[in-house]
Design an enzyme around this catalytic site. Structure first.
Site, PDB file in Angstrom:
ATOM      1  NE  ARG A  35      -3.508   2.752   0.773  1.00  0.00           N
ATOM      2  CZ  ARG A  35      -4.581   3.018   1.498  1.00  0.00           C
ATOM      3  NH1 ARG A  35      -5.151   2.055   2.193  1.00  0.00           N
ATOM      4  NH2 ARG A  35      -5.085   4.230   1.538  1.00  0.00           N
ATOM      5  NE  ARG A  56      -7.092   3.241  -1.700  1.00  0.00           N
ATOM      6  CZ  ARG A  56      -7.753   4.217  -1.130  1.00  0.00           C
ATOM      7  NH1 ARG A  56      -8.456   3.998  -0.068  1.00  0.00           N
ATOM      8  NH2 ARG A  56      -7.723   5.429  -1.591  1.00  0.00           N
ATOM      9  CG  ASP A  65      -8.768   1.321   1.936  1.00  0.00           C
ATOM     10  OD1 ASP A  65      -8.070   1.752   2.877  1.00  0.00           O
ATOM     11  OD2 ASP A  65      -9.856   1.826   1.619  1.00  0.00           O
ATOM     12  CG  ASP A  70     -11.190   2.129   5.392  1.00  0.00           C
ATOM     13  OD1 ASP A  70     -10.096   2.624   5.721  1.00  0.00           O
ATOM     14  OD2 ASP A  70     -11.713   2.315   4.285  1.00  0.00           O
TER      15      ASP A  70
END
Length: 164
Positions: A83, A92, A95, A97
């Site tokens: 990343r 990317r 990712d 989150d």
């Protein structure tokens, strides 16, 4: 104390499916953490960004880790996947989150939960609803109905991560 955490996964560069599967295995291996379930794999157009389509999913985990330690572990998984962050919303390789941290609300520099933009993204709401329909309302889904998204693979795509 164990808390239920929901993590959004996405990738639009490289071997996207392999990156997401590797991330699931990495999260499952975190100390004091148990991977409970994973949504289907979704293909979605980038939102507020350019680049190839994303593969996305949401994972439910139970963890004993503190929020900041868990966030740092996720960021290490992202870095291990190559990343880079050259600019906001750049394409990317991975990712990760934190979407929800139990019922808690946090507003910090490094971590805000619930995730501040989750209600604007079909690629978060659809897989999250798949895991727990109580977490997503019909109004939230209606608000993102114009976003291009489709199921790429059913939840069995992650079976190896769930059983390792």
């Amino acid at each position: 104390m164990t808390v239920r955490v929901y993590v959004g996964l996405g990738a639009n560069l490289g071997d996207r499916g392999e990156a997401l599967l590797h991330a699931l295995k990495g999260m499952a291996a975190l100390q004091g953490t148990r991977l409970l379930s994973v949504s289907s794999l979704y293909s979605s157009a980038p939102v507020d960004a350019t680049g190839p389509d994303y593969l996305n999913a949401v994972a439910a985990l139970d963890t004993e880790q503190a929020p900041q330690a868990f966030l740092q572990a996720l960021q290490m998984l992202e870095q291990a996947a190559g990343r880079e962050r050259p600019y906001r919303n750049a394409p990317r390789t991975l990712d990760l989150d934190i979407l929800l941290w139990g019922d808690e609300r946090m507003h910090g520099v490094a971590l805000t939960v619930p995730h501040p933009r989750m209600n604007e993204r079909a690629f978060v709401l659809l897989p999250l609803q798949e895991l727990d329909a109580r977490l997503v309302s019909q109004e939230q889904l209606a608000a993102v109905a114009d976003q291009r998204i489709m199921v790429a693979q059913n939840a069995q795509w992650a079976a190896s991560a769930l059983h390792s």
